[in-house]
Design a protein around this motif. Sequence first.
Motif, short mmCIF file in Angstrom:
data_model
loop_
_atom_site.label_atom_id
_atom_site.label_comp_id
_atom_site.label_asym_id
_atom_site.label_seq_id
_atom_site.Cartn_x
_atom_site.Cartn_y
_atom_site.Cartn_z
N GLY A 117 37.06 22.58 17.32
CA GLY A 117 36.19 21.68 16.30
C GLY A 117 36.51 20.28 16.01
N SER A 118 37.87 19.78 16.10
CA SER A 118 38.16 18.50 15.70
C SER A 118 37.84 17.56 16.61
CB SER A 118 39.51 18.34 15.29
OG SER A 118 39.86 18.92 14.39
N ASN A 119 37.13 17.85 18.13
CA ASN A 119 36.88 17.05 19.06
C ASN A 119 36.00 17.90 20.16
OD1 ASN A 119 37.31 15.03 20.85
ND2 ASN A 119 39.25 15.49 21.58
N MET A 120 34.72 17.95 20.00
CA MET A 120 34.23 18.58 20.67
C MET A 120 32.27 18.17 20.69
SD MET A 120 33.07 22.34 18.97
CE MET A 120 31.32 22.15 19.25
N ALA A 121 31.86 18.54 21.67
CA ALA A 121 30.52 18.27 21.92
C ALA A 121 29.90 19.46 22.71
CB ALA A 121 30.15 16.87 22.70
N LEU A 122 28.48 19.35 22.24
CA LEU A 122 27.65 20.74 22.63
C LEU A 122 26.17 20.22 22.92
CD1 LEU A 122 27.77 23.85 22.93
CD2 LEU A 122 26.82 23.86 20.62
N ARG A 123 25.82 20.63 24.21
CA ARG A 123 24.26 20.32 24.36
C ARG A 123 23.36 21.07 23.30
NH1 ARG A 123 22.54 17.50 28.84
NH2 ARG A 123 24.24 18.09 29.80
N ARG A 124 22.45 20.66 22.81
CA ARG A 124 21.72 21.15 21.59
C ARG A 124 20.87 22.35 21.83
NH1 ARG A 124 16.69 19.96 18.93
NH2 ARG A 124 16.53 17.81 20.11
N ASP A 178 27.33 22.36 29.34
CA ASP A 178 27.04 22.85 27.80
C ASP A 178 27.92 22.32 26.97
OD1 ASP A 178 24.84 24.84 28.90
OD2 ASP A 178 26.45 25.83 29.83
N GLY A 179 29.24 22.36 27.11
CA GLY A 179 30.06 21.78 26.07
C GLY A 179 31.18 21.32 26.55
N LEU A 180 31.76 20.10 25.92
CA LEU A 180 32.84 19.24 26.18
C LEU A 180 34.07 19.43 25.14
CD1 LEU A 180 33.96 17.11 28.45
CD2 LEU A 180 32.92 15.39 26.68
N ALA A 233 25.00 24.82 9.80
CA ALA A 233 24.16 23.99 9.22
C ALA A 233 24.06 22.73 9.59
CB ALA A 233 24.47 24.06 7.61
N GLY A 234 25.13 22.18 9.93
CA GLY A 234 25.03 20.63 10.54
C GLY A 234 24.39 20.68 11.75
N TYR A 235 24.86 21.76 12.77
CA TYR A 235 24.25 22.13 14.23
C TYR A 235 22.71 22.18 14.02
CZ TYR A 235 29.31 22.76 15.37
OH TYR A 235 30.44 22.83 15.63
N ASP A 236 22.36 23.18 13.00
CA ASP A 236 21.01 23.24 12.97
C ASP A 236 20.14 22.03 12.57
OD1 ASP A 236 21.19 25.99 13.22
OD2 ASP A 236 21.29 26.41 11.24
N ALA A 237 20.70 21.20 11.76
CA ALA A 237 19.90 19.87 11.22
C ALA A 237 19.99 18.82 12.28
CB ALA A 237 20.68 19.44 9.89
N ALA A 238 20.84 18.70 13.42
CA ALA A 238 21.26 17.71 14.11
C ALA A 238 19.85 17.58 15.12
CB ALA A 238 22.26 17.93 15.24
N ILE A 239 19.55 16.29 15.47
CA ILE A 239 18.33 16.31 16.31
C ILE A 239 18.65 15.65 17.71
CG2 ILE A 239 16.77 15.92 14.24
CD1 ILE A 239 16.89 12.84 14.62
N GLY A 240 19.92 15.02 17.86
CA GLY A 240 20.37 14.53 18.88
C GLY A 240 20.41 15.47 20.29
N ASP A 241 20.18 15.09 21.52
CA ASP A 241 20.13 15.80 22.62
C ASP A 241 21.64 16.71 22.79
OD1 ASP A 241 17.80 14.94 23.74
OD2 ASP A 241 18.67 12.95 24.13
N VAL A 242 22.63 15.80 22.35
CA VAL A 242 23.87 16.37 22.16
C VAL A 242 24.54 16.29 20.77
CG1 VAL A 242 26.34 16.11 23.15
CG2 VAL A 242 24.20 15.57 24.64
N ILE A 243 25.27 17.42 20.49
CA ILE A 243 25.85 17.39 19.05
C ILE A 243 27.49 17.35 19.33
CG2 ILE A 243 26.18 18.74 17.04
CD1 ILE A 243 23.74 20.67 18.06
N ALA A 244 27.79 16.11 18.82
CA ALA A 244 29.30 15.90 18.86
C ALA A 244 29.86 16.30 17.51
CB ALA A 244 29.66 14.48 19.12
#
Length: 256
Positions: free
Chosen positions: A154-161, A112-114, A74-85
Amino acid sequence: MTAAPLTISVVIPVLDDERALARCLERLAAQSVAPLEVVVVDNGSADGSADVARAAGARVVEEPVRGIPAAAAAGYDAAIGDVIARCDADSIVPTDWIERIRDAFDADPALDGLTGPGRFVDLPRAWRGIASLAYAAGTFGASGAAIANVPLWGSNMALRRTAWAAVSADVERRDASVHDDLDLTMRLGPRARLRFEPRLQVGAEGRMFHSRAAARGRVAMAMRTFRRNWAIDGSAGRRWLHRVSGRGLLEREERR
């Protein structure tokens, strides 16, 4: 023309964790590079977690379906940034966390992800290092071998939207006994460009080490997640074949 800097949304799922969340939000407010937004997903808290989030200026998204898979998605769906941390309420992020994430994705447009490691700050001092190394070995070593890629933590990651958009319809959202971050990584596939950055480190609470039952539960969740995805895409061996040769393409990629 200079490209506009990447924007970063931070997503934090929370359930009855107001004290840890307040600390996390304080750390995010002190970042050397400010995120575009902080999205706190309230998963039905009975305490003041949602009020703490609003008071700190975060956007609160309500997710009534219990479980981290539903809340995180739900959080990823709602995010509007280029990258979702993504971090958890108990994550203790360094002041350059957003800056490091932004710079990594800026430097590699194909990324894609970090993800990065954690150190468990609430365990007895003599056990902190050992527990942190053991968890890293299991998460990034054993799990990495099972999925043929770098597992996002999940405690420390980022994903391109855009990467999230490609798999958002395929991830498990309703089964709370699935590791959401591991499931997400497996849906991204063995050829997704995912990177482990040792310097991207956060503090966290070692909750899985608080009891044997908690540790067994985490292992059981991992195995359930492996089996779910192996049933869809084939064994670890097939995933490695796909990674190194491009053969045995996953169904999601075949549909593109």
